[in-house]
Every structure is written in C-alpha cells, then in structure tokens.
Enzyme design. Structure first.
Site, PDB file in Angstrom:
ATOM      1  N   LEU A  87     -24.249   2.361 -34.109  1.00 19.85           N
ATOM      2  CA  LEU A  87     -23.301   3.255 -34.775  1.00 19.85           C
ATOM      3  C   LEU A  87     -22.592   2.537 -35.912  1.00 19.85           C
ATOM      4  O   LEU A  87     -22.135   3.159 -36.868  1.00 19.85           O
ATOM      5  CB  LEU A  87     -22.270   3.762 -33.763  1.00 19.85           C
ATOM      6  CG  LEU A  87     -22.780   4.680 -32.656  1.00 19.85           C
ATOM      7  CD1 LEU A  87     -21.670   4.961 -31.659  1.00 19.85           C
ATOM      8  CD2 LEU A  87     -23.316   5.979 -33.243  1.00 19.85           C
ATOM      9  N   LYS A  89     -21.217  -1.828 -37.322  1.00 16.19           N
ATOM     10  CA  LYS A  89     -21.120  -3.267 -37.090  1.00 16.19           C
ATOM     11  C   LYS A  89     -19.714  -3.742 -37.380  1.00 16.19           C
ATOM     12  O   LYS A  89     -18.989  -3.158 -38.187  1.00 16.19           O
ATOM     13  CB  LYS A  89     -22.115  -4.030 -37.975  1.00 16.19           C
ATOM     14  CG  LYS A  89     -23.566  -3.861 -37.554  1.00 16.19           C
ATOM     15  CD  LYS A  89     -24.476  -4.761 -38.377  1.00 16.19           C
ATOM     16  CE  LYS A  89     -25.910  -4.655 -37.902  1.00 16.19           C
ATOM     17  NZ  LYS A  89     -26.820  -5.530 -38.692  1.00 16.19           N
ATOM     18  N   VAL A  95     -21.712  -1.795 -32.492  1.00 14.70           N
ATOM     19  CA  VAL A  95     -21.375  -0.686 -31.608  1.00 14.70           C
ATOM     20  C   VAL A  95     -22.610   0.195 -31.464  1.00 14.70           C
ATOM     21  O   VAL A  95     -23.225   0.578 -32.465  1.00 14.70           O
ATOM     22  CB  VAL A  95     -20.194   0.137 -32.150  1.00 14.70           C
ATOM     23  CG1 VAL A  95     -19.897   1.308 -31.227  1.00 14.70           C
ATOM     24  CG2 VAL A  95     -18.968  -0.732 -32.311  1.00 14.70           C
ATOM     25  N   GLU A 159     -14.568   5.325 -25.461  1.00 11.76           N
ATOM     26  CA  GLU A 159     -14.696   6.752 -25.740  1.00 11.76           C
ATOM     27  C   GLU A 159     -15.472   6.952 -27.035  1.00 11.76           C
ATOM     28  O   GLU A 159     -15.232   6.267 -28.032  1.00 11.76           O
ATOM     29  CB  GLU A 159     -13.294   7.354 -25.855  1.00 11.76           C
ATOM     30  CG  GLU A 159     -13.249   8.818 -26.168  1.00 11.76           C
ATOM     31  CD  GLU A 159     -11.828   9.325 -26.290  1.00 11.76           C
ATOM     32  OE1 GLU A 159     -11.647  10.541 -26.433  1.00 11.76           O
ATOM     33  OE2 GLU A 159     -10.883   8.502 -26.228  1.00 11.76           O
ATOM     34  N   ALA A 161     -16.516   8.599 -30.467  1.00 12.61           N
ATOM     35  CA  ALA A 161     -15.990   9.415 -31.566  1.00 12.61           C
ATOM     36  C   ALA A 161     -17.179   9.799 -32.438  1.00 12.61           C
ATOM     37  O   ALA A 161     -17.656   9.006 -33.250  1.00 12.61           O
ATOM     38  CB  ALA A 161     -14.942   8.641 -32.360  1.00 12.61           C
ATOM     39  N   ASP A 204      -3.156  -3.652 -37.663  1.00 13.56           N
ATOM     40  CA  ASP A 204      -4.326  -3.524 -38.538  1.00 13.56           C
ATOM     41  C   ASP A 204      -4.672  -2.047 -38.725  1.00 13.56           C
ATOM     42  O   ASP A 204      -5.825  -1.652 -38.656  1.00 13.56           O
ATOM     43  CB  ASP A 204      -5.516  -4.285 -37.967  1.00 13.56           C
ATOM     44  CG  ASP A 204      -6.619  -4.505 -39.005  1.00 13.56           C
ATOM     45  OD1 ASP A 204      -6.313  -4.426 -40.210  1.00 13.56           O
ATOM     46  OD2 ASP A 204      -7.775  -4.759 -38.605  1.00 13.56           O
ATOM     47  N   ASN A 209     -10.072   1.957 -38.973  1.00 13.03           N
ATOM     48  CA  ASN A 209      -9.708   1.887 -37.559  1.00 13.03           C
ATOM     49  C   ASN A 209      -9.165   3.214 -37.037  1.00 13.03           C
ATOM     50  O   ASN A 209      -8.481   3.258 -36.022  1.00 13.03           O
ATOM     51  CB  ASN A 209      -8.692   0.772 -37.320  1.00 13.03           C
ATOM     52  CG  ASN A 209      -9.316  -0.592 -37.499  1.00 13.03           C
ATOM     53  OD1 ASN A 209     -10.531  -0.757 -37.372  1.00 13.03           O
ATOM     54  ND2 ASN A 209      -8.497  -1.590 -37.812  1.00 13.03           N
TER      55      ASN A 209
END
Length: 474
Positions: A87, A89, A95, A159, A161, A204, A209
């Site tokens: 998904l 990096k 991920v 979780e 997204a 951050d 994020n």
C-alpha cells in the site's frame, strides 16, 4: 504423585498437595502460605504476569486489543491489489494489505525491518509508538489491533484506510473548497483534541499522516514521534517535518501541545491552497522564513473568517495561539457547523467503548461505495447546501456542499506512486542542532547556502519538492 513447591528454597521434602496459588497469575503453587509469601518477596513479584482469560470477544479480531491471543505473520494473507503488493512505503519498511485467515477481516500490516530500526536508532520510537497507540480508542485515530515480531521484522496490524493519505488526495484535487476543507480540518481537530486530553503530543501532524477510510473520513496515524507529557510539561526533542515545523522547534526552544496547534494552522492553509504557507528555494531559506514569520500570501477568494482562523493559529509565540477550544468556537467553524447540522457538544471527547465496534462508524457504510463520494444520497436545501445524511450518527457524514454546481467526487481513487512526500525521520540531533545554529547566525557565506539542504537530505527531513526519490508513508 508428588509435586514440587514453586518456592525454590522450600525445605519440605515431600509435598502431597499445593493448595496455595498466586492469585494474580494463577500459575505458581505453594505448599504453605509462608513459601508463597517468601517467594513473592524474593522474586515472583518482579516476574508475575496477571492471568488473562480468553473470552469469546478476544477471539473476534474486530474487537481485539493487544491483550488478545498471540498472532504471527502466518495468520495473515497478503492481498495483491492493482498488481501491487504494498500500500505504501516508509522510512523503515512498508505497509501491505492483508486478510486475517481466521475471520476474513482486512487490515493494513506495517512491516518494519529490525536492521533498519537499529541502524537509525529508532527502537525507542517504535516502543513509544506501540505504547501510545494501544491506548487510543477514537473514531478519527487509526486503531492498532496487534503487534508481533520475527527474527527480521516487527509487524503492526492496523485499521485499514482504503482511500490512502490526505496528502495524495490533495495532490490529486490540487486544492479544496472551504466547505470540504472544513470536514477534514474538523475531524483532525477532534483527533488531536482527544490526544491532548490524553496528554499526548503527536509532533508530526501533516497530510501524509492523515488517512481516509472507505467513507472518506480522517484517521490520524503514525505515532512514531508522539510523546506523553503533562498539561504543564514541555519537551525538547527535535523532530517532525520541515514544512510543518513550528518556530519553537526550529529555534531549539521547549514546546508543548501548542506545537500540534501550529501544525493545524499549516494544515488548514494547505487544504485550501494546495501547498504549505512558508516557501523557500532551499531548506535554509524555508527555515528562516518560518523563524522570521515571513509574510504569508493568501488566495484572494479566501473568506475573511478562514484567514482570521489561520492567522490566529500561526502565531510565533505559542502562548498567543488559539487553543483547541477557541478553534472549535471560531466563527468560521460555527458557520460550517450550521451548514452540516453539527451539534459540537455531541462530538467533544467521544471515546468509543472497547467492544462496541459500531460506535466507530462515522458515516453510513454503503457496500456499493468502493471510493469516496461527497454527493451520494444527498438532499439540498434552498441555499444549495447539503444536510447530513443521518441524524443517528454521532460523527459527521462526509459529503460536499454545492460549489458552483461542480462535484468534488473522486471516483476510483487510488494512491498514486509518483506523488512526492515528506519524510520525518531525524537522527544525529547534535549535527541537526549545529545546522540550526547555522541558519540562525547573522551572516552566511554563499558557499554555505545549501548547508541545510544537505543536512535535511542526509537525515530524511526534506520538504515535498525535494523528495522525488523517496517512497510513500502509509
């Protein structure tokens, strides 16, 4: 059959029955109360692990916590989507989309290479990330379900997204109308306010994020730089991402929760304009523009209320910045509360019940919607504004307000690989501090103009326009 007392210094030669059991772990058994007390005092109190009974709830992964049954990488099947095994990096790994072999639930599995973790001295960051995120239960914060490790990697089961990062979405849309920017900003504020009430500073906060779930709602993620503190406590660690760094961070001054509030101001500006407010041809110049609070250019079509809110947040002195309560109570926010039919009191500090998965639903889950849409099943009033779809939900329904009759729906949205990103990894703080002293000096030689470019490049803290070769953060 003779049994042995758990107290290794027990003097009884033969024990027929061990009738004294540790009430905490229910494992250690003793021949007498004296042996039980002696063992507790000498060693067992330092090694005792409370007994955790396995309930039906723990076997259901959708309601699991880190106290649930132990998991391993073999329990999850990697799913290839759009011919990609990842998904995204990050600095220490990647991920992946995975499916739990036990119940078919879909998750995001963050895989971090131990060698890279040790190389960049970020073990404490990882421990802190797990410790903090396992405590968090909020609709706008990514939930951590499990963590485990093998010889090479550390795994976090998070979780999912489905719609990627807000950063990628902004890049695809270029910029957002104020009514849509409000939804993302408001949901992010709810998540950050929850963190602050838990005495946690994110440190951050940026669109990279902030993830978007299947319904397009915000999920704050990546707690690698987050820190626990007290309401009156301060921190000094240099960390974050240049475009979102507050002046106190760049001038090596102590900071607290107002650091995240500064980031919220940068975020709101970027949502509406499509880029961060402080610019510079080099990292050196950008740093100086932040520290010196260079004049910010605003789009002429920006509403007066939105401009006032951004200006109220982006104050050099942290004490002069708007508080979270003042942000929630700002006239720009109130205008959009009314438009979306939001009762603010029902949103504040909503912590979900641990086993009530339905309470995490922010908007109706439409099975036929695989991508974000702001215009499905909506009803317009006489002013062209859209009312919320459901009065039963405690959280805002993601939708768009009519903006010159143009839809902001983004069908078949996927996170693109060619988007540039900002990386927040920072190490070698002494060298970074030396670089900061350089930009704070009154004079700079021409040949030193690119110093901060080299420093930030070496430690992975470049701004987006300099990170063309870097991978994506999930």
């Amino acid at each position: 059959m003779n049994q042995v007392c758990s107290y290794k210094y027990c003097t009884s030669k033969t024990v027929l029955e061990l009738g004294y059991i540790c009430s905490a772990c229910q494992i250690m058994r003793y021949c007498s109360q004296k042996c039980k007390d002696n063992d507790w005092t000498l060693s067992h109190k330092n090694n005792c692990r409370p007994y955790q009974p396995k309930s039906k709830t723990e076997l259901n992964d959708s309601a699991s916590t880190l106290k649930s049954i132990r998991r391993s990488a073999e329990d999850f099947e990697i799913i290839i989507k759009d011919n990609k095994m990842e998904l995204g990096k990050g600095s220490y790994g990647c991920v992946k989309l995975v499916k739990d072999r036990q119940n078919g639930q879909m998750y995001a599995m963050k895989v971090m290479n131990k060698k890279q973790i040790f190389e960049y001295c970020s073990v404490e960051n990882l421990k802190r990330e797990i410790k903090i995120q396992r405590r968090l239960q909020h609709p706008h914060i990514t939930k951590l379900f499990h963590y485990f490790e093998d010889k090479e990697n550390v795994f976090l089961i998070l979780e999912l997204a489905e719609n990627g990062s807000l950063f990628s979405y902004i890049r695809k849309r270029r910029r957002l109308p104020e009514n849509e920017a409000f939804v993302y900003f408001f949901q992010t504020c709810l998540g950050i306010d929850y963190l602050h009430k838990k005495n946690i500073i994110h440190r951050d906060l940026k669109p990279e994020n902030l993830l978007l779930d299947k319904s397009g709602n915000i999920k704050v993620c990546d707690f690698g730089w987050s820190a626990e503190t007290t309401q009156n406590g301060v921190r000094r660690t240099f960390c974050g991402t240049l475009d979102y760094m507050a002046p106190e961070m760049l001038t090596n001054k102590p900071y607290s929760f107002s650091l995240d509030i500064w980031c919220l101001g940068i975020l709101l500006y970027e949502l509406i304009h499509g880029f961060a407010p402080f610019k510079g041809r080099t990292e050196n110049e950008k740093c100086n523009n932040i520290v010196k609070m260079a004049t910010i250019d605003y789009d002429p079509t920006l509403s007066t209320e939105a401009k006032q809110l951004i200006q109220g947040i982006l104050k050099y002195n942290p004490a002069e910045r708007l508080s979270m309560n003042q942000i929630f109570d700002h006239v720009w926010m109130k205008k959009h509360y009314k438009s979306y039919g939001i009762d603010l009191r029902s949103y504040m500090y909503k912590e979900e019940k641990q086993n009530d998965v339905s309470s995490r639903s922010i908007s109706p889950q439409n099975e036929d919607i695989m991508s974000r849409s702001f215009v499905k099943n909506t009803n317009q009033n006489s002013n062209g504004d859209l009312k919320t779809l459901s009065k039963s939900s405690n959280y805002p329904i993601q939708q768009n307000v009519n903006n010159n009759s143009k839809s902001t729906a983004c069908s078949n949205y996927n996170q693109e690989d060619d988007f540039k990103t900002r990386v927040s990894r920072v190490s070698q703080r002494q060298q970074m501090a030396q670089g900061l002293r350089e930009i704070q000096g009154p004079q700079q030689r021409q040949e030193e103009l690119g110093f901060m470019d080299k420093v930030f490049s070496a430690f992975g803290c470049l701004s987006r326009d300099k990170q063309q070769s870097q991978s994506h953060n999930y």
